[in-house]
Scaffold this motif. Sequence first.
Motif, mmCIF file in Angstrom:
data_model
loop_
_atom_site.group_PDB
_atom_site.id
_atom_site.type_symbol
_atom_site.label_atom_id
_atom_site.label_comp_id
_atom_site.label_asym_id
_atom_site.label_seq_id
_atom_site.Cartn_x
_atom_site.Cartn_y
_atom_site.Cartn_z
ATOM 1 N N PRO A 116 73.887 -4.484 -22.819
ATOM 2 C CA PRO A 116 75.168 -5.171 -22.623
ATOM 3 C C PRO A 116 76.364 -4.450 -23.255
ATOM 4 O O PRO A 116 77.427 -4.380 -22.632
ATOM 5 N N ASP A 117 76.191 -3.920 -24.454
ATOM 6 C CA ASP A 117 77.351 -3.318 -25.107
ATOM 7 C C ASP A 117 77.724 -1.985 -24.459
ATOM 8 O O ASP A 117 78.906 -1.705 -24.205
ATOM 9 N N LEU A 118 76.718 -1.165 -24.166
ATOM 10 C CA LEU A 118 77.006 0.097 -23.465
ATOM 11 C C LEU A 118 77.718 -0.173 -22.143
ATOM 12 O O LEU A 118 78.702 0.489 -21.797
ATOM 13 N N VAL A 164 76.274 -8.144 -35.862
ATOM 14 C CA VAL A 164 75.351 -7.738 -34.801
ATOM 15 C C VAL A 164 75.851 -6.562 -33.970
ATOM 16 O O VAL A 164 75.125 -6.054 -33.118
ATOM 17 N N SER A 165 77.090 -6.120 -34.181
ATOM 18 C CA SER A 165 77.547 -4.902 -33.498
ATOM 19 C C SER A 165 77.647 -3.766 -34.516
ATOM 20 O O SER A 165 76.786 -2.891 -34.573
ATOM 21 N N ILE A 166 78.693 -3.798 -35.366
ATOM 22 C CA ILE A 166 78.872 -2.732 -36.360
ATOM 23 C C ILE A 166 77.689 -2.702 -37.334
ATOM 24 O O ILE A 166 77.146 -1.630 -37.641
ATOM 25 N N VAL A 208 77.666 3.462 -29.819
ATOM 26 C CA VAL A 208 77.588 2.093 -29.291
ATOM 27 C C VAL A 208 76.307 1.398 -29.755
ATOM 28 O O VAL A 208 75.211 1.983 -29.730
ATOM 29 N N ASN A 209 76.485 0.142 -30.144
ATOM 30 C CA ASN A 209 75.353 -0.689 -30.528
ATOM 31 C C ASN A 209 74.379 -0.871 -29.369
ATOM 32 O O ASN A 209 74.784 -1.196 -28.246
ATOM 33 N N THR A 210 73.092 -0.679 -29.644
ATOM 34 C CA THR A 210 72.079 -0.964 -28.621
ATOM 35 C C THR A 210 71.126 -2.066 -29.079
ATOM 36 O O THR A 210 70.128 -2.340 -28.411
ATOM 37 N N GLY A 211 71.462 -2.693 -30.207
ATOM 38 C CA GLY A 211 70.594 -3.765 -30.711
ATOM 39 C C GLY A 211 70.601 -5.000 -29.829
ATOM 40 O O GLY A 211 69.716 -5.849 -29.932
ATOM 41 N N ASP A 212 71.621 -5.127 -28.969
ATOM 42 C CA ASP A 212 71.687 -6.269 -28.040
ATOM 43 C C ASP A 212 70.815 -6.058 -26.815
ATOM 44 O O ASP A 212 70.714 -6.940 -25.970
ATOM 45 N N ASP A 213 70.250 -4.855 -26.683
ATOM 46 C CA ASP A 213 69.517 -4.528 -25.455
ATOM 47 C C ASP A 213 68.279 -5.396 -25.302
ATOM 48 O O ASP A 213 67.630 -5.767 -26.282
ATOM 49 N N GLY A 256 80.706 -2.469 -30.505
ATOM 50 C CA GLY A 256 79.864 -3.431 -29.809
ATOM 51 C C GLY A 256 80.374 -3.531 -28.382
ATOM 52 O O GLY A 256 80.697 -2.519 -27.761
ATOM 53 N N GLY A 257 80.482 -4.755 -27.876
ATOM 54 C CA GLY A 257 80.892 -4.965 -26.493
ATOM 55 C C GLY A 257 82.378 -5.216 -26.337
ATOM 56 O O GLY A 257 83.198 -4.295 -26.462
ATOM 57 N N ILE A 258 82.724 -6.471 -26.098
ATOM 58 C CA ILE A 258 84.082 -6.814 -25.679
ATOM 59 C C ILE A 258 85.166 -6.355 -26.657
ATOM 60 O O ILE A 258 86.140 -5.715 -26.262
HETATM 61 CA CA CA Z 1 77.178 -7.240 -28.116
#
Ligand code: CA
Length: 315
Positions: free
Chosen positions: A47-49, A205-207, A32-37, A8-10
């Motif tokens: 955001p995660d990318l 929401v990430s993995i 990388v997760n793109t579901g937050d896009d 995910g991100g951080i």
């Molecule tokens: Ca995220």
Amino acid sequence: VKVVALAGGIGGARFLRGLRAAVPDAEVSVIVNTGDDITLYGLRICPDLDTVMYTLGGGIDEERGWGRTDETFTTRSELQAYDAPASWFGLGDRDLATHLMRRQMLDAGFPLSQVTAALCERWRPGMRLLPMSDDRVETHVVVDDPQTGRSRAIHFQEWWVRHGAALPASAILAVGAETAAPGPGVLDAIGAADVVVLPPSNPVVSIGTVLQVDGVRAALAAKPVVGLSPIIGGAPVRGMADACLAAVGVQTSAQAVGRHYGARSAGGLLDGWLVDSSDAGVTVPGVEVRAVPLLMSDLAATAAMATAALELVLG
Ligand code: CA
Ligand code: GDP
């Protein structure tokens, strides 16, 4: 050694910096997760990318953990002066350049994977960043409106950033995931990997979102997989993963998350599960659990976590 990490991100980004320091010669591919896009003002925000790219490229704001160093928010203030509908989202002036570049390349017809590779030519993350999919997937959160008694789905970013995950969620849906194809290189990277690492990223929401992309979970079944707990002492180290876990009926504990991922030998994911020293005694049936310090307080501590993770499953 070839390593694949889901991120995910951080939490993912900081861990990857430690992994790079621990095994500088490893060939690492990050899915990388793109579901937050989200699309805001016509811009495609990933955001995660971007968090992974900026963190590994030395451009991240260390304190905030997201966005650019030396950031200013003049554009955002101007948007707020217009009462712009999405001014709750933290778009920085420097960061905007990334989104403008991405928009330009997407509009020229390049898929997100190629756009990401092009942006990485500037940031040189030292590993391959693979969007989980080039197709649009957006996480939505089902919240109950106490006023009307009805439930509605809002974009994950609206729930997370605007409402601080304070609206009780009854479900989290990765809209589009069921038809999304894995991004170019995603399944090949897993197929070539010696080991797969699940960093201490948000399990839901990430993995969890990356795992919903067609073929990813099945590909992992053939590989040694080790995970690191984002939950220490019954709480997320940072952020509101507890609210996400509650929405999917999983307790906020290192043990519950480990059991949620489950043993690979029993149709789950994990061969090894690292928990923090303070969570020693956690058990996950069919999984080798080890307790080590899991606070990413500095690069050395984070590199030690990465070493411990690889050792747990590779010996
Ligand atoms: Ca995220
Ligand atoms: P996001 O997309 O920016 O939310 O980032 P991720 O999903 O990659 O990671 C978020 C998770 O990282 C949170 O659930 C945190 O608990 C976890 N996290 C952040 N810092 C640390 C740390 O120092 N140690 C551990 N074990 N987890 C951490």
